[in-house]
Design a protein around this motif. Structure first.
Motif, PDB file in Angstrom:
ATOM      1  N   TYR A  19       0.833  -1.208   0.000  1.00 49.62           N
ATOM      2  CA  TYR A  19       0.000   0.000   0.000  1.00 49.62           C
ATOM      3  C   TYR A  19       0.864   1.254   0.000  1.00 49.62           C
ATOM      4  N   MET A  78       0.530  -7.649  -5.301  1.00 48.57           N
ATOM      5  CA  MET A  78      -0.402  -6.891  -4.474  1.00 48.57           C
ATOM      6  C   MET A  78      -0.285  -5.389  -4.738  1.00 48.57           C
ATOM      7  N   TYR A 136      -2.129  -4.468  -7.834  1.00 50.59           N
ATOM      8  CA  TYR A 136      -3.578  -4.467  -7.606  1.00 50.59           C
ATOM      9  C   TYR A 136      -4.011  -3.177  -6.915  1.00 50.59           C
ATOM     10  N   PHE A 137      -3.275  -2.756  -5.897  1.00 48.64           N
ATOM     11  CA  PHE A 137      -3.613  -1.516  -5.199  1.00 48.64           C
ATOM     12  C   PHE A 137      -3.534  -0.318  -6.147  1.00 48.64           C
ATOM     13  N   LEU A 139      -6.721   0.396  -8.245  1.00 48.55           N
ATOM     14  CA  LEU A 139      -7.919   0.957  -7.603  1.00 48.55           C
ATOM     15  C   LEU A 139      -8.033   2.448  -7.897  1.00 48.55           C
ATOM     16  N   SER A 157     -10.172  -5.343  -1.911  1.00 47.05           N
ATOM     17  CA  SER A 157      -9.046  -6.151  -2.397  1.00 47.05           C
ATOM     18  C   SER A 157      -9.160  -7.612  -1.983  1.00 47.05           C
ATOM     19  N   ILE A 185      -7.119 -10.262  -4.284  1.00 46.10           N
ATOM     20  CA  ILE A 185      -5.664 -10.317  -4.151  1.00 46.10           C
ATOM     21  C   ILE A 185      -5.262 -10.735  -2.745  1.00 46.10           C
ATOM     22  N   GLY A 197      -7.578 -12.572  -8.659  1.00 44.44           N
ATOM     23  CA  GLY A 197      -6.482 -11.817  -8.058  1.00 44.44           C
ATOM     24  C   GLY A 197      -5.215 -11.866  -8.882  1.00 44.44           C
ATOM     25  N   GLY A 252      -3.979  -8.486 -10.610  1.00 45.79           N
ATOM     26  CA  GLY A 252      -2.717  -8.031 -10.046  1.00 45.79           C
ATOM     27  C   GLY A 252      -1.592  -8.002 -11.043  1.00 45.79           C
TER      28      GLY A 252
END
Length: 307
Positions: free
Chosen positions: A109, A169, A172-173, A176, A203, A206, A299, A303
């Motif tokens: 993140y 991951m 994937y973040f 968003l 999420s 993922i 995921g 991702g």
């Protein structure tokens, strides 16, 4: 003229449909063959584990045993070490999985946010560790300096973040919408609130995917335990099964000496013990995987889209 053109269009459409159907049949046939190639080894492992030694010698490639027996499983579970292995592996899983997920989620993140300072340098540093590492000696010296050798924490803390899982991951973040975070900041939410109340609920695919990855890694943990742990009461499942299988394979009638314990060891079917150990090891993961499959596929795909 219009009637002729309509007939031609209808006939061409039929040909196109036949081509599509033939292509679909070929795809299904290829996928079916591929599925059989994957399923048959698993089925063979299960069948050999419940087969007598005589039947296996006569027919090594079995599909349906004529005289099934669970002697290999009885011999495997009769050894008290396997329960120690299950206990230790579950402890490593329960302690290590939350550590892995917390570190991976927080790092992913942070490095997915545009205003994070030094983001490019940290990403290059993380990628560098995928290709180069300090080796086992510096890691052992570090664990020893922290007085963690011969403890469960030496295995739990030896691996914190897997770089590949972290990159999946993070991507994937980054996919968003940024507007969600901006609107949350306008409402007064801090970074922890944004992460746990906005990002993580969106999420689930993922999170489930990376959780499954880490769970499999922790379940199959053996190398760090072999290096850092010497106490036989803290041996993980993989090392226990390895030692049991090796002992079953090393049975030799010329070295037994006629003792009762030796006779019991000689009666063990080494190949059946090995296959029973394989099935016992992979069964828990196979039970969990179907519940995470839909998140797993989504995921991995999402991702891997945005780099």
């Amino acid at each position: 003229m219009n009637l002729k053109m309509a007939r031609r269009g209808k006939s061409s459409g039929t040909v196109g449909e036949k081509r599509v159907d033939l292509f679909s049949i070929c795809i299904y046939l290829i996928l079916g063959i591929w599925a059989l190639l994957i399923i048959l080894p698993f089925l063979n492992v299960l069948v050999i584990s419940i087969t007598t030694e005589g039947e296996y010698v006569r027919t090594p490639l079995l599909i349906f045993p004529k005289d099934p027996t669970f002697d290999s499983y009885k011999a495997l579970f009769a050894d008290g070490r396997i329960w120690i292995g299950y206990r230790t592996t579950l402890i490593i899983l329960c302690l290590g999985l939350p550590v892995n997920m917390f570190l991976t989620v927080c790092t992913s993140y942070a490095l997915s946010r545009p205003p994070f300072p030094g983001k490019k340098f940290l990403m290059l540093y993380a990628l560098f560790t995928m290709f180069f590492s300090g080796g086992i000696v510096p890691l052992y010296l570090l664990i020893k300096s922290l007085s963690l050798t011969n403890t469960i924490w030496s295995v739990v803390l030896a691996s914190g973040i897997n770089t590949f899982y972290f990159i999946i991951m993070r991507n994937y973040f980054m996919s968003l919408p940024e507007a969600l975070i901006e609107s949350a900041k306008i409402d007064g939410a801090n970074e922890w609130t944004i992460l746990f109340r906005i990002i993580l609920p969106l999420s689930a695919p993922i999170i489930a995917t990376v959780t499954l990855f880490y769970a499999v890694d922790r379940w199959n943990e053996w190398f760090n335990a072999m290096v850092f742990i010497r106490n036989t009461e803290m041996t993980p499942l993989q090392l226990v099964l390895r030692s049991i299988v090796i002992e079953a394979q090393m049975v030799d009638s010329s070295a037994l000496g006629g003792s009762m314990a030796a006779s019991e060891s000689m009666s063990r079917f080494a190949q059946g013990m090995k296959m029973a150990a394989v099935f016992v090891t992979m069964a828990p993961i196979m039970v969990v995987y179907p519940f995470l499959q839909k998140y797993f596929v989504k995921g991995v795909l999402v991702g891997a889209i945005k780099a």
